[in-house]
Write a protein that holds these residues in place. Sequence first.
Motif, PDB file in Angstrom:
ATOM      1  N   SER A  49      71.219  78.071  81.563  1.00 52.48           N
ATOM      2  CA  SER A  49      69.860  78.174  82.258  1.00 52.48           C
ATOM      3  C   SER A  49      70.179  76.931  83.210  1.00 52.48           C
ATOM      4  CB  SER A  49      68.779  77.463  81.202  1.00 52.48           C
ATOM      5  OG  SER A  49      69.294  76.290  80.626  1.00 52.48           O
ATOM      6  N   SER A  51      67.133  76.219  85.920  1.00 49.54           N
ATOM      7  CA  SER A  51      65.802  75.898  86.251  1.00 49.54           C
ATOM      8  C   SER A  51      64.701  76.480  85.565  1.00 49.54           C
ATOM      9  CB  SER A  51      65.685  76.000  87.843  1.00 49.54           C
ATOM     10  OG  SER A  51      64.492  75.591  88.219  1.00 49.54           O
ATOM     11  N   LEU A  56      65.567  80.114  86.861  1.00 47.88           N
ATOM     12  CA  LEU A  56      66.821  80.460  87.366  1.00 47.88           C
ATOM     13  C   LEU A  56      67.728  80.335  85.961  1.00 47.88           C
ATOM     14  CD1 LEU A  56      66.954  78.630  90.553  1.00 47.88           C
ATOM     15  CD2 LEU A  56      66.412  81.130  90.203  1.00 47.88           C
ATOM     16  N   CYS A 124      67.195  89.725  85.381  1.00 47.43           N
ATOM     17  CA  CYS A 124      67.113  89.051  86.805  1.00 47.43           C
ATOM     18  C   CYS A 124      67.263  89.789  87.842  1.00 47.43           C
ATOM     19  CB  CYS A 124      68.405  88.056  86.677  1.00 47.43           C
ATOM     20  SG  CYS A 124      68.435  87.285  85.143  1.00 47.43           S
ATOM     21  N   HIS A 127      69.859  85.791  93.034  1.00 43.26           N
ATOM     22  CA  HIS A 127      69.374  85.028  93.843  1.00 43.26           C
ATOM     23  C   HIS A 127      70.188  84.447  94.671  1.00 43.26           C
ATOM     24  CE1 HIS A 127      66.327  81.803  94.975  1.00 43.26           C
ATOM     25  NE2 HIS A 127      67.270  80.873  94.596  1.00 43.26           N
ATOM     26  N   VAL A 139      73.796  83.337  90.540  1.00 44.91           N
ATOM     27  CA  VAL A 139      72.567  82.617  90.177  1.00 44.91           C
ATOM     28  C   VAL A 139      71.526  83.605  90.010  1.00 44.91           C
ATOM     29  CG1 VAL A 139      70.776  81.201  90.635  1.00 44.91           C
ATOM     30  CG2 VAL A 139      73.205  80.670  91.114  1.00 44.91           C
ATOM     31  N   ARG A 141      67.421  84.961  89.327  1.00 40.20           N
ATOM     32  CA  ARG A 141      65.928  84.797  89.464  1.00 40.20           C
ATOM     33  C   ARG A 141      65.468  85.627  88.049  1.00 40.20           C
ATOM     34  NH1 ARG A 141      62.416  82.257  93.339  1.00 40.20           N
ATOM     35  NH2 ARG A 141      60.651  81.900  92.301  1.00 40.20           N
TER      36      ARG A 141
END
Length: 167
Positions: A49, A51, A56, A124, A127, A139, A141
């Motif tokens: 993980s 954020s 994110l 996801c 990102h 990464v 989102r």
Amino acid sequence: MTKLHSFVPGPETKLQLRAAFGQFGTGVTVVTAQTADGPIGMTANSFSSVSLDPALVLWCPAKSSSRYPHFAAAEHFAIHLMGAEHEHIAMGFAKSAHAFDGLDVTHNAHGVPLLGNCLARFECTTHQIHDAGDHAIVVGRLRSAAFREGNALIFCQGRFGRFDNPA
């Protein structure tokens, strides 16, 4: 007490470095995406993980993998955290990008294959992708998440195991 084995990381000590990294127990994931050639999956233990706001996560595919170009180009993907009973699924996707046969699979609105009965799932949108040596840091989102109770599949010291939830 066992003595630490010290070394300088470099091309000639890759196996030692891999063994040192392997002392860290990690969860096991299967990452899936839809490609022009159909659905693919990949087992990965490099997940974290990042954020909560914005939501994110990251994972790190090896650039040397034949699956890497597909995941690097994917706009959407899903990360599935595997339960202790899913070692066969993790091994299947470690060997083949197309290990979907016999699994409970649905697809989201973007065509991404979603594995049923995993411990947690994170759908996801890509990102950012960062260069990271022989791997990339992808990464994602989060667009959707789900989870259930259960025991996690763990990978440590080159072996699968489990972490039991206390009674």
